[in-house]
Design a protein around this motif. Structure first.
Motif, PDB file in Angstrom:
ATOM      1  N   PHE A  16       0.825  -1.204   0.000  1.00  0.00           N
ATOM      2  CA  PHE A  16       0.000   0.000   0.000  1.00  0.00           C
ATOM      3  C   PHE A  16       0.858   1.252   0.000  1.00  0.00           C
ATOM      4  N   GLN A  17       1.928   1.223   0.778  1.00  0.00           N
ATOM      5  CA  GLN A  17       2.833   2.375   0.871  1.00  0.00           C
ATOM      6  C   GLN A  17       3.442   2.681  -0.488  1.00  0.00           C
ATOM      7  N   PHE A  37       8.567   9.730   5.705  1.00  0.00           N
ATOM      8  CA  PHE A  37       9.546   8.654   5.787  1.00  0.00           C
ATOM      9  C   PHE A  37      10.574   8.907   6.886  1.00  0.00           C
ATOM     10  N   LEU A  38      10.901  10.148   7.118  1.00  0.00           N
ATOM     11  CA  LEU A  38      11.823  10.489   8.201  1.00  0.00           C
ATOM     12  C   LEU A  38      11.223  10.127   9.561  1.00  0.00           C
ATOM     13  N   LEU A  39       9.961  10.442   9.755  1.00  0.00           N
ATOM     14  CA  LEU A  39       9.286  10.088  11.010  1.00  0.00           C
ATOM     15  C   LEU A  39       9.217   8.573  11.197  1.00  0.00           C
ATOM     16  N   ALA A  40       8.885   7.862  10.125  1.00  0.00           N
ATOM     17  CA  ALA A  40       8.812   6.403  10.210  1.00  0.00           C
ATOM     18  C   ALA A  40      10.190   5.797  10.481  1.00  0.00           C
ATOM     19  N   SER A  41      11.215   6.373   9.895  1.00  0.00           N
ATOM     20  CA  SER A  41      12.577   5.891  10.145  1.00  0.00           C
ATOM     21  C   SER A  41      12.980   6.112  11.593  1.00  0.00           C
ATOM     22  N   MET A  58      10.514  -8.199  18.313  1.00  0.00           N
ATOM     23  CA  MET A  58      10.621  -6.738  18.328  1.00  0.00           C
ATOM     24  C   MET A  58      11.071  -6.212  16.967  1.00  0.00           C
ATOM     25  N   ALA A  59      11.902  -6.965  16.274  1.00  0.00           N
ATOM     26  CA  ALA A  59      12.301  -6.557  14.924  1.00  0.00           C
ATOM     27  C   ALA A  59      11.082  -6.521  14.003  1.00  0.00           C
ATOM     28  N   ALA A  60      10.213  -7.515  14.139  1.00  0.00           N
ATOM     29  CA  ALA A  60       9.000  -7.550  13.330  1.00  0.00           C
ATOM     30  C   ALA A  60       8.059  -6.412  13.704  1.00  0.00           C
ATOM     31  N   ILE A  61       7.913  -6.160  14.992  1.00  0.00           N
ATOM     32  CA  ILE A  61       7.048  -5.067  15.450  1.00  0.00           C
ATOM     33  C   ILE A  61       7.603  -3.722  14.996  1.00  0.00           C
ATOM     34  N   SER A  62       8.910  -3.583  15.033  1.00  0.00           N
ATOM     35  CA  SER A  62       9.554  -2.347  14.600  1.00  0.00           C
ATOM     36  C   SER A  62       9.264  -2.064  13.128  1.00  0.00           C
ATOM     37  N   THR A  63       9.429  -3.067  12.300  1.00  0.00           N
ATOM     38  CA  THR A  63       9.166  -2.917  10.866  1.00  0.00           C
ATOM     39  C   THR A  63       7.689  -2.633  10.614  1.00  0.00           C
ATOM     40  N   PHE A  64       6.834  -3.391  11.281  1.00  0.00           N
ATOM     41  CA  PHE A  64       5.397  -3.187  11.134  1.00  0.00           C
ATOM     42  C   PHE A  64       5.001  -1.769  11.549  1.00  0.00           C
ATOM     43  N   SER A  65       5.543  -1.308  12.659  1.00  0.00           N
ATOM     44  CA  SER A  65       5.207   0.034  13.162  1.00  0.00           C
ATOM     45  C   SER A  65       5.604   1.119  12.168  1.00  0.00           C
ATOM     46  N   ALA A  66       6.760   0.961  11.560  1.00  0.00           N
ATOM     47  CA  ALA A  66       7.215   1.953  10.582  1.00  0.00           C
ATOM     48  C   ALA A  66       6.287   1.986   9.368  1.00  0.00           C
ATOM     49  N   TYR A  67       5.941   0.839   8.829  1.00  0.00           N
ATOM     50  CA  TYR A  67       5.050   0.808   7.671  1.00  0.00           C
ATOM     51  C   TYR A  67       3.649   1.289   8.039  1.00  0.00           C
ATOM     52  N   PHE A  68       3.190   0.937   9.234  1.00  0.00           N
ATOM     53  CA  PHE A  68       1.876   1.393   9.677  1.00  0.00           C
ATOM     54  C   PHE A  68       1.850   2.914   9.784  1.00  0.00           C
ATOM     55  N   LEU A  69       2.904   3.489  10.340  1.00  0.00           N
ATOM     56  CA  LEU A  69       2.979   4.938  10.478  1.00  0.00           C
ATOM     57  C   LEU A  69       3.010   5.623   9.110  1.00  0.00           C
ATOM     58  N   ILE A  70       3.757   5.070   8.180  1.00  0.00           N
ATOM     59  CA  ILE A  70       3.798   5.635   6.824  1.00  0.00           C
ATOM     60  C   ILE A  70       2.402   5.651   6.226  1.00  0.00           C
ATOM     61  N   ASN A  71       1.709   4.525   6.314  1.00  0.00           N
ATOM     62  CA  ASN A  71       0.364   4.446   5.743  1.00  0.00           C
ATOM     63  C   ASN A  71      -0.610   5.370   6.461  1.00  0.00           C
ATOM     64  N   LEU A  73       0.021   8.195   8.141  1.00  0.00           N
ATOM     65  CA  LEU A  73       0.299   9.600   7.830  1.00  0.00           C
ATOM     66  C   LEU A  73      -0.039   9.953   6.390  1.00  0.00           C
ATOM     67  N   THR A  74       0.203   9.039   5.467  1.00  0.00           N
ATOM     68  CA  THR A  74      -0.126   9.346   4.074  1.00  0.00           C
ATOM     69  C   THR A  74      -1.638   9.397   3.866  1.00  0.00           C
ATOM     70  N   PHE A  75      -2.373   8.476   4.469  1.00  0.00           N
ATOM     71  CA  PHE A  75      -3.826   8.526   4.365  1.00  0.00           C
ATOM     72  C   PHE A  75      -4.370   9.788   5.024  1.00  0.00           C
ATOM     73  N   TRP A  76      -3.798  10.165   6.151  1.00  0.00           N
ATOM     74  CA  TRP A  76      -4.228  11.374   6.834  1.00  0.00           C
ATOM     75  C   TRP A  76      -3.974  12.604   5.956  1.00  0.00           C
ATOM     76  N   TYR A  77      -2.804  12.642   5.331  1.00  0.00           N
ATOM     77  CA  TYR A  77      -2.481  13.779   4.461  1.00  0.00           C
ATOM     78  C   TYR A  77      -3.423  13.823   3.241  1.00  0.00           C
ATOM     79  N   ILE A  78      -3.679  12.691   2.652  1.00  0.00           N
ATOM     80  CA  ILE A  78      -4.547  12.649   1.472  1.00  0.00           C
ATOM     81  C   ILE A  78      -5.967  13.077   1.829  1.00  0.00           C
ATOM     82  N   ARG A  79      -6.434  12.671   2.997  1.00  0.00           N
ATOM     83  CA  ARG A  79      -7.788  13.013   3.422  1.00  0.00           C
ATOM     84  C   ARG A  79      -7.958  14.484   3.777  1.00  0.00           C
TER      85      ARG A  79
END
Length: 80
Positions: A16-17, A37-41, A58-71, A73-79
């Motif tokens: 989706f990202q 992307f800076l915030l997600a990083s 925790m590595a999986a949660i970390s990756t998931f959290s970054a992608y979730f945040l990207i999605n 924030l982008t949906f929020w910006y588009i809306r």
């Protein structure tokens, strides 16, 4: 098993990202895209410091959290 589920959801969010990133490129909103992307990083990096204590989950949660945040924030910006 839990790690696998989290990573599969993270990969779906990655798809989706990628599609949403095209939206920002087409509208030439690259500065906003870079900030998201800076915030997600930053979230990913900060959660990576917990990997030695909690391991691969925790590595999986970390990756998931970054992608979730990207999605998110982008949906929020588009809306808006």
């Amino acid at each position: 098993y839990h790690t696998f589920i989290i990573l599969v959801i993270g990969i779906a969010l990655s798809v989706f990202q990628t599609a949403i990133s095209i939206y920002f490129v087409l509208l030439k909103k690259l500065k906003i895209h870079a900030i998201i992307f800076l915030l997600a990083s930053a979230v990913n990096l900060s959660l990576n410091f917990l990997i030695p204590e909690y391991g691969i989950i925790m590595a999986a949660i970390s990756t998931f959290s970054a992608y979730f945040l990207i999605n998110l924030l982008t949906f929020w910006y588009i809306r808006s």
